[in-house]
Structures are given as C-alpha cells and as structure tokens.
Design a protein around this motif. Structure first.
Motif, PDB file in Angstrom:
ATOM      1  N   ALA A 181       0.828  -1.205   0.000  1.00 52.47           N
ATOM      2  CA  ALA A 181       0.000   0.000   0.000  1.00 52.47           C
ATOM      3  C   ALA A 181       0.867   1.260   0.000  1.00 52.47           C
ATOM      4  O   ALA A 181       0.595   2.211  -0.753  1.00 52.47           O
ATOM      5  N   VAL A 182       1.903   1.290   0.833  1.00 52.55           N
ATOM      6  CA  VAL A 182       2.781   2.458   0.897  1.00 52.55           C
ATOM      7  C   VAL A 182       3.505   2.653  -0.435  1.00 52.55           C
ATOM      8  O   VAL A 182       3.654   3.790  -0.918  1.00 52.55           O
ATOM      9  N   GLU A 183       3.942   1.558  -1.055  1.00 54.77           N
ATOM     10  CA  GLU A 183       4.605   1.661  -2.361  1.00 54.77           C
ATOM     11  C   GLU A 183       3.657   2.271  -3.397  1.00 54.77           C
ATOM     12  O   GLU A 183       4.045   3.147  -4.185  1.00 54.77           O
ATOM     13  N   LYS A 184       2.407   1.803  -3.400  1.00 57.22           N
ATOM     14  CA  LYS A 184       1.424   2.328  -4.351  1.00 57.22           C
ATOM     15  C   LYS A 184       1.140   3.808  -4.071  1.00 57.22           C
ATOM     16  O   LYS A 184       1.002   4.617  -5.001  1.00 57.22           O
ATOM     17  N   GLU A 232       7.759   4.893   7.348  1.00 53.65           N
ATOM     18  CA  GLU A 232       8.584   3.772   7.794  1.00 53.65           C
ATOM     19  C   GLU A 232       8.001   3.064   9.017  1.00 53.65           C
ATOM     20  O   GLU A 232       8.372   1.927   9.319  1.00 53.65           O
ATOM     21  N   GLY A 233       7.095   3.714   9.734  1.00 59.67           N
ATOM     22  CA  GLY A 233       6.478   3.082  10.893  1.00 59.67           C
ATOM     23  C   GLY A 233       5.106   2.506  10.618  1.00 59.67           C
ATOM     24  O   GLY A 233       4.449   1.975  11.521  1.00 59.67           O
ATOM     25  N   ALA A 234       4.645   2.596   9.352  1.00 59.21           N
ATOM     26  CA  ALA A 234       3.274   2.194   9.028  1.00 59.21           C
ATOM     27  C   ALA A 234       3.031   0.712   9.284  1.00 59.21           C
ATOM     28  O   ALA A 234       1.977   0.326   9.830  1.00 59.21           O
ATOM     29  N   ALA A 235       3.961  -0.142   8.895  1.00 59.89           N
ATOM     30  CA  ALA A 235       3.767  -1.590   9.067  1.00 59.89           C
ATOM     31  C   ALA A 235       3.685  -1.953  10.547  1.00 59.89           C
ATOM     32  O   ALA A 235       2.824  -2.746  10.966  1.00 59.89           O
ATOM     33  N   GLU A 236       4.575  -1.380  11.344  1.00 59.86           N
ATOM     34  CA  GLU A 236       4.557  -1.660  12.780  1.00 59.86           C
ATOM     35  C   GLU A 236       3.263  -1.169  13.411  1.00 59.86           C
ATOM     36  O   GLU A 236       2.691  -1.839  14.281  1.00 59.86           O
ATOM     37  N   PHE A 237       2.778  -0.009  12.953  1.00 61.52           N
ATOM     38  CA  PHE A 237       1.562   0.525  13.561  1.00 61.52           C
ATOM     39  C   PHE A 237       0.334  -0.303  13.188  1.00 61.52           C
ATOM     40  O   PHE A 237      -0.526  -0.552  14.029  1.00 61.52           O
TER      41      PHE A 237
END
Length: 512
Positions: free
Chosen positions: A184-187, A325-330
């Motif tokens: 999602a972040v890449e897109k 960079e913290g999106a996956a952890e959150f």
C-alpha cells in the motif's frame, strides 16, 4: 456598515467584555464534528453560528471569501457553478471552514495540498481582547500561523480567504487491491510522484487485504467506464462498494464518480461507523435497511445522536499520522490491540504547496529531520465497555504514536497528561503568542482537548442522583434510544443541509 462587519463588531464588543472581566469564554458554532463532549452554556459563550455566508467568489484570482461557519457542502455549492472547488474538501459536508482551519483537517487531496489550513490565504480574527485584525503570511504572520489548529484559543476567527482550483465534472477513480501495508505504501508513493493524481486514500479491510484509491479530475467519461454515485439513498456506501469491487477482481477497477459524489462519498454511514449503530440496535444490515434508514445515517445526524447518547465515551475515534517507515509496525499494533476493521489510510503532506515548511501547532516541536509525508490511520470502532480499560487503550494508542514519531489529530478524545502534551507541542512559543493576543485568560488548547477522567469520576460520585444517572445511562439501549430520538426531533442542532448534488453535477456536465 455591511452585515458582516456589523456582526463582527458586535462579537468584538462581547469579547471585550469578557476580556475586561477576565472571564473565559468558549465559541459556540451551532454544531460540532468533534467527538468531545460539548455543552452549550450561554453565559460563557460567544455565538458565531450566524457567520455562515459565502461572501464572494473571485474567479480571476481563484479565491473565496468565506465566513467561518460555512459548511463544506455550502462552500462547494457556491464554487462549483464557477467551475472551481477548494483544493481540500473535508469529506463530511457539515464540517465548517472555521472548524477545518482551527482544528486540523487532512483529506484525500492533502498528499498534494497539505492540511486544509494550508489552503487559507488570510483570516480576519477578533483577538481575545476584542481587537479586530487581519492576518496572513505577510501581515501578523505569527498570529496567522498560530491560529491554525489552535482550537479558538487565540481569539475568534470571523472571515477566511480560501484558495480555489479548477473543478471538473468527474473523478476517475481507480481501485487498486493491495495485500499488505508495505504494498500500500509503495502504491501511495507511486501515485504521489505522478502529477496527474488529484486524490489519494485507502482502506484496509484486514491486515492482508486493502484497497488504494487513486483519483484524477476529468471532464468526460472514457468508453467502457461506468458512472457510479454515492450521495443518493439508493446508492451503495462507498466502503462497501470498494470492498465488493476488490473482492470480485484482483486487478484494478476504474469508475467515473461525479465530483460532488466523490467529495462527500463517506457522508452516508460516516465512513463505516454507521454500521455499528445497526449492531447496537440489533438491526439487520443490508441494502434495504440502509435505504429505509438513510435520513438517520448522514454524518450531521450521526454526530448529533452520538453526543446526545453519550456513546462517544465507549467508541474509539482517533486519527493519527505516522511516518511511512512506521506504518507496518503501527498496523500490526492496531491488528493486535484494536482488532477492528476497516481502517482508513490517507497520506498527508505536512506543509503543502503554499508554505514550504510546517508552521503553527500542527508543526509540533521544530525537527529538521521530520518527514515531509505522513500516513494517517483512521481508527474508529468499539472500545472496552469498562471506563478504566477504555482510557487505558486510548493512552496506549497515544504512546505508540509518540514512539513512532507520529502525531495525533486533536478533534477527538485526548488522554495525555499535561506534561506529556507539552512534551509534544511547543508550549513556550504557544504561550508567547497567547500573551501577544491577550488570550491567557482563555482555556488553553490542552484545557480544550483533554479528557479529564478524574473530574468525570468526581462528578459521578458527587451525589446519588449523579451516580444513578450515570449508571442508568450505561444500561443498553437507553443512551442510544435517547440519542436517536433527540436527533429525530431536535433538528435545529444539525443546521440540516443536503448538497444540491444533481444541480451541481448538471452544471459541471453542461460546462464540461
């Protein structure tokens, strides 16, 4: 003296009286899109509810002169006949221009334009001593930037000049299925880098299933692309429609949505929190019941019912912005602790086009290494029924956001201690500005946004009447019934409006 100046002069004299007595006041707007408890106490209120007019649309310079209580649907209704639209339009039609400026609003165009306040060129404001001034980037700039996201703690904003951009008839929206937050972040980053992208947000329906929605303004519909609407009672709720589309296909799907329908696509159902009302009242949730109850499921009515029912104390409603960079952890944290889906994603540019560096309270403490882009997570759903557990889960959420160097929108419940709050925001700069505006006698921003749990407990224990009332209110479904009935019969709170979608769409199509 014209009606606006006359009204502002009267308000200024009232503010001066409060200042002379050093008696704090709050601003009454006639409605609210905050989830904090809001009490109308006429003895300590400045009533700005009648400042609700669009005064002028300047088509040459592409700006609108607007009073603060103009809601989004009325603003769009005024600009669209001129083929113009605000760069950032809050997705609930009842959110006002002044509320967006004073309370921080980021929407699906904020990856490009920043928060709503970044699209404001100038303001007229009554300072806390009753003095009326103009403020902009070149005049009283410290007050202009400081008033943004200050929740009315410097004075009373009475007029705003808002930027406008060219409008088109449709938003061509492509739904991209994604299988992880990393994808999602890449897109999102790809779409942000594409200058043709005008709108960008996403929804996660589970940790491994989501959709990124990329919109482009268009004046015509290409062959093979269907037109989809979202504002009529017979139309689907947007999130259910998006979920259905990606469930049918693993490939992107493109539709054309009339611009007004796109801008207010989340109004019916309030994103998806309206579905919880069906659960609360043990009511079937299907197309027929959503159609039959449609008049109760627009955000103006839902906010009214939420406040009157007291259910805001048991639902987690938080918007928090996290560095990419913290999106996956959150998301992993939310999956384990919060456990409710959908979750909204909205990329935010911290400063936007008009101002190269963030200013005002939303800038937090100065940090040269702060990322330009943040990813907003809309975390909305039931919380623990026990009050202490409910407070605890909100406190943990705040700590996690701080740990990941994110920030939280303050329209919702805030459970920070005062020391925690001012470790995040720049108290020295804020206090200096309050002194300059003679506003130190007013409630501070912390006073306005905090949830005072200890005061709640004291109030409950003050008498057996208070204790009994609080106890009865927590018995299902008394609170919900009262909120629904109040929203049904006391419509004046709502400033009920419906956007003239058909008229606006026709105007745009005829001119497209």
């Amino acid at each position: 003296m014209d009606p606006h100046d006359e009204a502002v002069s009267l308000l200024a004299s009232q503010v001066k009286q409060f200042y002379d007595r050093k008696s704090p006041f709050r601003i009454y707007h006639g409605s609210t899109n905050s989830t904090r408890q809001y009490l109308y106490l006429p003895d300590n209120m400045i009533d700005t509810s009648k400042l609700s007019n669009v005064l002028h649309i300047d088509t040459q310079n592409k700006v609108a002169l607007v009073e603060p209580n103009v809601p989004m649907d009325k603003l769009v209704e005024a600009t669209m006949p001129h083929r113009l639209v605000p760069p950032v339009v809050m997705e609930f039609p009842g959110i006002t221009v002044g509320g967006g400026f004073a309370g921080t609003s980021g929407e699906s165009s904020s990856f490009r334009h920043g928060f709503f306040e970044r699209t404001v060129n100038s303001i007229e404001i009554i300072l806390a001593d009753g003095k009326i001034i103009k403020a902009s980037a070149s005049e009283n700039s410290d007050i202009f930037y400081g008033a943004a996201s200050s929740f009315g703690t410097l004075g009373v904003t009475t007029l705003l000049e808002i930027q406008l951009i060219d409008a088109k008839s449709y938003v061509e929206l492509t739904y991209y299925p994604v299988s992880s937050i990393q994808v999602a972040v890449e897109k999102i980053e790809q779409a942000t880098a594409d200058s043709s992208t005008d709108y960008l947000d996403g929804i996660f329906f589970a940790k491994d299933r989501g959709v990124i929605c990329i919109g482009r303004l268009k004046d015509s519909v290409d062959d093979g692309i269907r037109i989809q609407r979202f504002t009529r009672a017979t139309d689907p709720w947007f999130y259910l429609h998006a979920k259905k589309l990606i469930g049918k296909s693993s490939s992107p799907v493109t539709e054309a949505i009339p611009l007004v329908d796109y801008l207010f696509r989340y109004d019916r159902g309030g994103f998806w929190v309206g579905a919880y009302a069906f659960q609360y009242f043990i009511t079937p949730f299907n197309r027929i019941t959503r159609w039959a109850l449609d008049s109760y499921l627009h955000t103006r009515v839902m906010y009214h019912a939420l406040h009157k029912s007291g259910l805001a104390k048991s639902y987690i409603v938080q918007d928090v912005a996290i560095p990419y960079e913290g999106a996956a952890e959150f998301l992993e944290y939310l999956d384990e602790v919060f456990g409710h889906y959908p979750i909204w994603l909205c990329p935010l540019h911290r400063s936007g086009k008009s101002e190269p560096t963030p200013r005002g309270l939303t800038a937090l403490r100065p940090d040269p290494n702060a990322p330009t882009m943040l990813l907003n997570f809309g975390v909305w759903g039931p919380g623990p029924t026990k009050r202490q557990a409910f407070v605890r889960i909100n406190r943990k959420l705040e700590h996690k956001v701080h740990e990941l160097k994110g920030q939280k929108c303050l329209y919702a419940h805030a459970y920070y201690t005062e020391d925690e709050f001012w470790a995040i925001y720049d108290k020295n700069e804020y206090d200096l500005l309050r002194q300059k505006c003679n506003a130190t006698y007013l409630p501070s921003i912390y006073d306005k946004v905090k949830v005072d749990v200890e005061a709640e407990e004291r109030a409950t224990k003050a008498s057996w009447v208070s204790w009994t009332s609080a106890t009865l209110w927590n018995i299902w479904p008394l609170g919900g019934i009262y909120g629904a009935l109040h929203a049904s019969f006391r419509r004046e709170y709502l400033k009920g409006r419906q956007p003239k979608c058909g008229l606006l769409i026709t105007l745009c199509q005829n001119q497209g």
